[in-house]
Design a protein around this motif. Sequence first.
Motif, mmCIF file in Angstrom:
data_model
loop_
_atom_site.group_PDB
_atom_site.id
_atom_site.type_symbol
_atom_site.label_atom_id
_atom_site.label_comp_id
_atom_site.label_asym_id
_atom_site.label_seq_id
_atom_site.Cartn_x
_atom_site.Cartn_y
_atom_site.Cartn_z
ATOM 1 N N HIS A 116 0.833 -1.201 0.000
ATOM 2 C CA HIS A 116 0.000 0.000 0.000
ATOM 3 C C HIS A 116 0.869 1.253 0.000
ATOM 4 N N SER A 140 -7.099 1.650 -2.948
ATOM 5 C CA SER A 140 -6.946 0.292 -3.455
ATOM 6 C C SER A 140 -7.223 -0.723 -2.359
ATOM 7 N N HIS A 154 -4.343 -6.973 -6.832
ATOM 8 C CA HIS A 154 -4.241 -5.587 -6.389
ATOM 9 C C HIS A 154 -5.368 -4.824 -7.076
ATOM 10 N N LEU A 155 -6.425 -4.531 -6.341
ATOM 11 C CA LEU A 155 -7.640 -3.944 -6.904
ATOM 12 C C LEU A 155 -7.532 -2.423 -6.853
ATOM 13 N N GLN A 156 -7.385 -1.804 -8.029
ATOM 14 C CA GLN A 156 -7.123 -0.374 -8.106
ATOM 15 C C GLN A 156 -8.195 0.379 -8.889
ATOM 16 N N HIS A 157 -9.436 -0.152 -8.873
ATOM 17 C CA HIS A 157 -10.510 0.466 -9.636
ATOM 18 C C HIS A 157 -11.379 1.390 -8.773
ATOM 19 N N HIS A 158 -10.857 1.857 -7.657
ATOM 20 C CA HIS A 158 -11.611 2.758 -6.792
ATOM 21 C C HIS A 158 -11.272 4.212 -7.115
#
Length: 280
Positions: A116, A140, A154-158
């Motif tokens: 992070h 994320s 790694h979820l970065q769609h926010h």
Amino acid sequence: MEGAVLVWQEPYNHPNSMEQLHHPRPVWCCVLLGEGDKVATGCEGGMLRIWSQDEFGGWDLEREFRAHDKRISAVAVSTNPERLASGSHDMTVRVWTRLLLLDAVPAESCLTLSGHKAFVTSVDFSSDGSVLASGSFDMSAIVWDLATGTASHHLQHHHHPVLCVGLDPWQAAIVVTGCRGGTLILTALTKPHRPTKLQAHADRINSCTFYQPSGSDERRILSASSDGSLRVWGVLSGECLLRFESCSPIRCLSVWDSVVLCGADGKLVALDYLASPSRD
């Protein structure tokens, strides 16, 4: 500035049912351990404290140590195997595997997860303790494989900071994240680039979790917001199934059987959400 944790025991209306666990600095998170006879508290300055209940029902400080360099903002527990995860303003997540053994050296029982770029806001285990999800103010969420200590997703769609994260406890296949802008996002890890985004609340989402009603095969998600509402969502449909409106911001929630515990306006409120909330 001092802090305290209030521990309640049945019967809750008895004058001696509550005990304060005093801390020299503010407490930002806590979780029950074992069979409910231990409590872990995360504090300002990175201190982690383990409290245990004695034979007379009182609570004693069992051990304390500096787990992080900065404030501990989130803790979660896995019971199989027994692990404790802590997330911090130092941007790391740490997983402790032998923390409840008094002869264990904390540094030797720690797995540090780095990835992070801002402080960690939330952590959550899968039911078997092999997977961990973390959310961060860096907008994320990361899903960690604890066998390897690496990030599997790694979820970065926010588009807003992630304030809370929930991991599907049954299959670890879905991650739910609640954001500062009131958006609730469901991400199937088999299709991480096609998340379902719901404008769930009018204000920040402070807490979200998965839940399966007793006697039902349907999974649901609960979300609590600073707009004063608690909402229940269908995992597959993404529809709002139930709602509860409060006049005060709801800061946190926890589920026990069919009862939802909500923290709002300095009070702890217990709701049987299957009966109390109104339907959309």
